[in-house]
Design a protein around this motif. Sequence first.
Motif, PDB file in Angstrom:
ATOM      1  N   VAL A 117     -48.057  -4.611  23.028  1.00 27.43           N
ATOM      2  CA  VAL A 117     -48.041  -3.324  22.525  1.00 27.43           C
ATOM      3  C   VAL A 117     -48.331  -3.102  21.108  1.00 27.43           C
ATOM      4  N   ARG A 122     -49.861   5.067  21.206  1.00 25.80           N
ATOM      5  CA  ARG A 122     -49.508   5.067  22.692  1.00 25.80           C
ATOM      6  C   ARG A 122     -49.195   6.672  23.094  1.00 25.80           C
ATOM      7  N   THR A 179     -50.377  -4.839  26.905  1.00 22.26           N
ATOM      8  CA  THR A 179     -50.436  -3.363  26.875  1.00 22.26           C
ATOM      9  C   THR A 179     -50.204  -2.449  27.973  1.00 22.26           C
TER      10      THR A 179
END
Length: 962
Positions: free
Chosen positions: A476, A754, A506
């Motif tokens: 991430v 994100r 991810t």
Amino acid sequence: MGYKKPSFIENIAEKVGIIPDLHKENYQKFDGDMRQFSDDEVAQMYQNFPPPDKWDDWVEYNPKVWPRKEKKTYQIVPTTCFNCESACGLTAFIDKETQEVKKFEGNPYHPGSRGRNCAKGPATINQITDPDRILFPLKRKGKRGEGNWERVSWDEALDTIAARIRKAIKEDRHNEIAYHVGRPGAEGFMNWILPSWGIDGHNSHTNVCSSGARFGYNLWYGFDRPSPDHSEAKFILLISAHLESGHYFNPHAQRIIEGKMKGAKLATMDPRLSNTASMSDYWMPTYPGTEAAVLLAMALIILQEGLYNRKYLENWTNWEEYLIARHADKKITFENYIAAMIDEYAAYTPEFAEKESGVKAEMIREIAIKIGEAGERFASHNWRSAGASNLGGWAVARNLHFLTVLTGAVGAKGGTSPNSWNKFKPQVHTAPKPQKKWNELHFPKEYPLAFFEMSQLLPHLLKEGRGKMDVYFSRVFNPIWTYPDGFTWMEMFMDESKFGLHTALTPTWNETAFFADFVLPMGLASERHDINSYATHGGTWVAFRQPVLREAARRNGKHITYTYEVNPGEVWEEDEFWIELSWRIDPDGSMGIKEHFESPYRKGEKITIEEYYQYIFERVKGLPETAKKEGLTEFQYMAKYGAFEIEKGESYKKNETPLTKDQLKGTVVDKKTGVIRKNGKDIGVMVEGKAVVGFPTPSRKNEFYSQTMVDWKWPEYALPTYIKSHIHNDVLDKSKGEYVLVPTFRLPTLIHSRSANAKWLVEISNRNPIWMHPDDAAKWNFKTGDLVKMNTDIGYFIDKVWVTQSMKPGVVACSHHIGRWRREQDKTGNRWATNTVNIENNEPGKWKMSTKSGIKPFESNDKDSKRIFWKDGGVHQNITHAVHPDPISGMHTWHQRVRIEKPEPDEKYGDIFVDTNKSHEIYKEWLAMTRPAPGPNGLRRPLWFKRAFKPDESTYYIDKEK
Ligand code: SF4
């Protein structure tokens, strides 16, 4: 609100039948029509969240078919938000018929967030249903970065990675394995995994985030993060915009407002009129990098006016040590201490601070007096912002804590505590020994005091040939886009002799994953297990992030072995991934790894996820008793409520905790300092004749005077001081159009990389223009929307101007979170927010990016994707920034000296140019500012300094290692 009369438009719409006639007689009186209720009644309803005993069978009307009444039955399962570190409570509403998550709401049983969320919490529903998300493990085909992928099984991915790690460990190449984390997940989880492998393999994003402030706090009292008790404070000082967009956004915001409602005053230092500044009683638009000078001026006023807390300073600062070191000619008396301090800071008058910062001396004086009067009830916070932006930015946090010390607010009710006092630490079932390796790619000798890994330098260290990464996980984590100097990262990723096997873990496509060998889809907030605990207020809590469909299945009597069985596609969670990987690295147990992954309840068997968490939850203070009362195991309790309150909010003054008789057995007390030692380790200090734990510093007190800074070759910074920033007004040539660019703020609805898969969030915020005051705009003849060329030290980017009075004159700013891209060959991902770009590299080190097309509507199973009306995806500014690591704290100093120009006619919006040869030269310039290890006794780092994933003490000595 309550029932309102129809508007003119509503009347017409009802009459022509566009909407039903909602105002005909008695229409509002039908069951369930909210509009018949008063404001108070509506407020009451929001407090009446479904009670937990109805969470397995909750009936609501489907709002989409309103006013028709259609019942929907849900199972409600708690989890926590994964969209910032706060980990606020969420509840997933699972349609019982389809077993699909339909929406997320807050969790009122979460002590940090108390049922409330920011926009990013409920937007989790967008993320889990994003049509572009990665659903299966992928392996690259062709050359790295070419954009071709094939689906593989989890087994193939795990076996390939495990074999490579096994080989590296067996060949004693431990330092070629690294796990590089962006958004952390479970508390303590990787502290179990990586030491079990015996590697010094943890790398983080902290040096582009918070390590500057951490360093400043740590120097004072051995803790690196503040935990302000906002709701009990009388005066709150924020350096940056925490209330709207910073750290602990929602949990802090709600408590700041509570504090304000009880009469607290709020002051915000920020060159932008942020939402927080606009809600403050005082806005101090400091010139960037001068915050530390303003704070010293406040300290001087508190001292001169006698508003300091004498008892606290006398008992809890190392003032005798200071007088001996700096004023050997003076008697060691408290009065001499105060007089010496006033003398030290005599030059930091409010007038001097005004000259530096542009904030009026009267305002600085007024706030200082108010802070002094608030006394112990002075709460404050600095996180990223100024601490993360300037050469010497760590001095901002150090000087802010100086005010907390002067007022005696350290750890007080309504004051500011160390964050560890309000944080739960999980105890796992096995304790692997600390690794006997020191990885100089993470902690090079040049930065002995760096508070975290020098992650922003990794590509430069590889470029210089200092080592390689044979097995590298980006988790991430998206350095090509988030970090400064992304093209140097790209160059290194494309070179397989630098990055051997790159695995991107991810939940969504990102610019770094395009240059991976494996892309492994990881779960979002409702698809993974994690433990969370954060310092949101003066209490302590633990929360449980969990895959909600797995928990629903468990409640419905179904057995699930692996979380990917219930998640979309084969999206997995990391916990199970790491356990499986570790088991495969050492299948026969000969490497000493496997034993750490055996069940604590079933000898020799692989640990299950329930067992891992059950073991931890059994050891949470008070949880076993509470769970038992409901006839639940500790795991079941956490799965049911999602959180547990360990301490209610009286975690104050823990430094005064007396040492027990057992602890005192076999101790010696240093006659000069009062420090209490046992077996060669400091465990406490004598204060007013009592043996107490104190703080984890060499003096066990707040260190006004830092011998550590002297010992490590920085004697000029032995005391809290002001360091002129690399973007100080003195170094800018205004005649050449040089300005300071503030690139550090975020828009409150976005996350670094994100939120691009959350359509609601992108709809709200999708551009990052240059904020410019009307006076500056007039000077350049810029209007809103005009193109501007921002020249940095290594290249330029072309953006648009936004003329606004919300910006301090002479300073420009650009939000940190927009400008996402993909190339034509890349997998479609994040289409709500990404520009399609062309990247050229026709000469070594010279990189050009241009925007081929902006954001466009697209066909998908989500009807909203055809309704995209925004086109502008912003500009990727970070990639044009050089690395600027502070030579002491190691923090990347984000503020940029930029030269503003009007673009040439052929230069277009979104154009970017970078010369990575120049960026490597700048890396060397900043490296030359360091004062490398060894320090005293051949140490590579002070032993008392914290280090994430602390290795064995023997590795701290450079010579011994040789
Ligand atoms: S503050 Fe917002 S993004 Fe952060 S955890 Fe809470 S709801 Fe999620």
